[in-house]
Design a protein around this motif. Structure first.
Motif, PDB file in Angstrom:
ATOM      1  N   PRO A   7       3.229  -8.853   4.490  1.00 38.18           N
ATOM      2  CA  PRO A   7       4.000  -9.370   5.793  1.00 38.18           C
ATOM      3  C   PRO A   7       2.846  -9.346   6.826  1.00 38.18           C
ATOM      4  O   PRO A   7       3.134 -10.346   7.326  1.00 38.18           O
ATOM      5  CB  PRO A   7       4.946  -8.580   5.762  1.00 38.18           C
ATOM      6  N   ALA A   8       2.090  -8.447   7.012  1.00 35.27           N
ATOM      7  CA  ALA A   8       1.298  -8.466   8.156  1.00 35.27           C
ATOM      8  C   ALA A   8       0.053  -9.792   8.323  1.00 35.27           C
ATOM      9  O   ALA A   8      -0.063 -10.301   9.018  1.00 35.27           O
ATOM     10  CB  ALA A   8       0.567  -7.245   8.642  1.00 35.27           C
ATOM     11  N   ALA A   9      -0.573  -9.642   7.027  1.00 28.89           N
ATOM     12  CA  ALA A   9      -1.339 -10.825   6.742  1.00 28.89           C
ATOM     13  C   ALA A   9      -0.716 -12.110   6.783  1.00 28.89           C
ATOM     14  O   ALA A   9      -1.494 -13.056   7.298  1.00 28.89           O
ATOM     15  CB  ALA A   9      -2.048 -10.430   5.328  1.00 28.89           C
ATOM     16  N   ASP A  81      10.842  -0.374   6.140  1.00 26.14           N
ATOM     17  CA  ASP A  81      10.969  -1.164   5.156  1.00 26.14           C
ATOM     18  C   ASP A  81       9.798  -1.818   4.833  1.00 26.14           C
ATOM     19  O   ASP A  81       9.250  -2.563   5.946  1.00 26.14           O
ATOM     20  CB  ASP A  81      12.168  -2.206   5.601  1.00 26.14           C
ATOM     21  N   PRO A  82       8.863  -1.783   3.876  1.00 26.35           N
ATOM     22  CA  PRO A  82       7.576  -2.308   3.795  1.00 26.35           C
ATOM     23  C   PRO A  82       7.649  -3.816   3.629  1.00 26.35           C
ATOM     24  O   PRO A  82       6.624  -4.570   3.931  1.00 26.35           O
ATOM     25  CB  PRO A  82       7.044  -1.921   2.190  1.00 26.35           C
ATOM     26  N   GLU A  83       8.837  -4.569   3.611  1.00 31.15           N
ATOM     27  CA  GLU A  83       8.907  -6.190   3.647  1.00 31.15           C
ATOM     28  C   GLU A  83       9.145  -6.457   5.021  1.00 31.15           C
ATOM     29  O   GLU A  83       9.097  -7.658   5.475  1.00 31.15           O
ATOM     30  CB  GLU A  83       9.954  -6.577   2.725  1.00 31.15           C
ATOM     31  N   THR A  84       9.387  -5.598   6.128  1.00 29.75           N
ATOM     32  CA  THR A  84       9.634  -6.020   7.547  1.00 29.75           C
ATOM     33  C   THR A  84       8.716  -5.581   8.422  1.00 29.75           C
ATOM     34  O   THR A  84       8.270  -4.281   8.483  1.00 29.75           O
ATOM     35  CB  THR A  84      10.990  -5.520   7.835  1.00 29.75           C
ATOM     36  N   ILE A  85       8.110  -6.477   9.176  1.00 24.88           N
ATOM     37  CA  ILE A  85       7.381  -6.007  10.384  1.00 24.88           C
ATOM     38  C   ILE A  85       8.058  -6.399  11.896  1.00 24.88           C
ATOM     39  O   ILE A  85       8.937  -7.343  11.858  1.00 24.88           O
ATOM     40  CB  ILE A  85       6.020  -6.652  10.221  1.00 24.88           C
TER      41      ILE A  85
END
Length: 141
Positions: A7-9, A81-85
């Motif tokens: 997500p961040a990249a 949630d690792p999928e949400t930033i």
């Protein structure tokens, strides 16, 4: 080179594409059923776009109206949630039609699944760029 999938990249990559005015490549980062929401949209503006096709149509003329120069120091926060930033950032540039400077603060909540943006809630202040009769993409309201 393929787009990053974390997500961040992926989000940083999406900012680069906006600065490069490469809207087709930006739209390609989206899932087919992706959702773009504008919780602070004024009356008459879209509050929610459903699907890649609707997002592409909305963003198609973005570079004709907003000339972005930089997103200085975006701050990307991981969530539980690792999928949400959650992203805090500024967009700096100018309004093409008037030449007026643009310096806007944004907060975005973005979810990426399987390397594609599935949800993007864009908390920006549309009053900062209101022009009679058009929104920042050039779509009639």
């Amino acid at each position: 080179m393929p787009a990053p999938t974390a997500p961040a990249a992926l989000y940083r990559h999406s900012l680069r594409l906006l600065l490069d005015k490469n809207i087709p490549a930006w739209v390609a980062l989206w899932a087919e059923d992706g959702r773009l929401e504008f919780p602070f949209a004024p009356q008459g503006w879209p509050q929610r776009l459903e699907g890649k096709e609707a997002i592409a149509a909305y963003m198609r003329h973005y570079p004709d109206h907003i000339d972005l120069h930089d997103f200085p120091d975006p701050r990307i926060h991981q969530t539980t949630d690792p999928e949400t930033i959650v992203v805090e950032m500024r967009g700096v540039g100018r309004l093409v039609e008037t030449g007026a400077p643009l310096d806007m603060t944004y907060i975005a909540v973005v979810t990426v699944q399987e390397g594609q943006i599935t949800s993007y809630r864009d908390y920006w202040n549309p009053l900062a760029v209101l022009e009679p009769g058009t929104d920042f993409t050039g779509s009639s309201r």
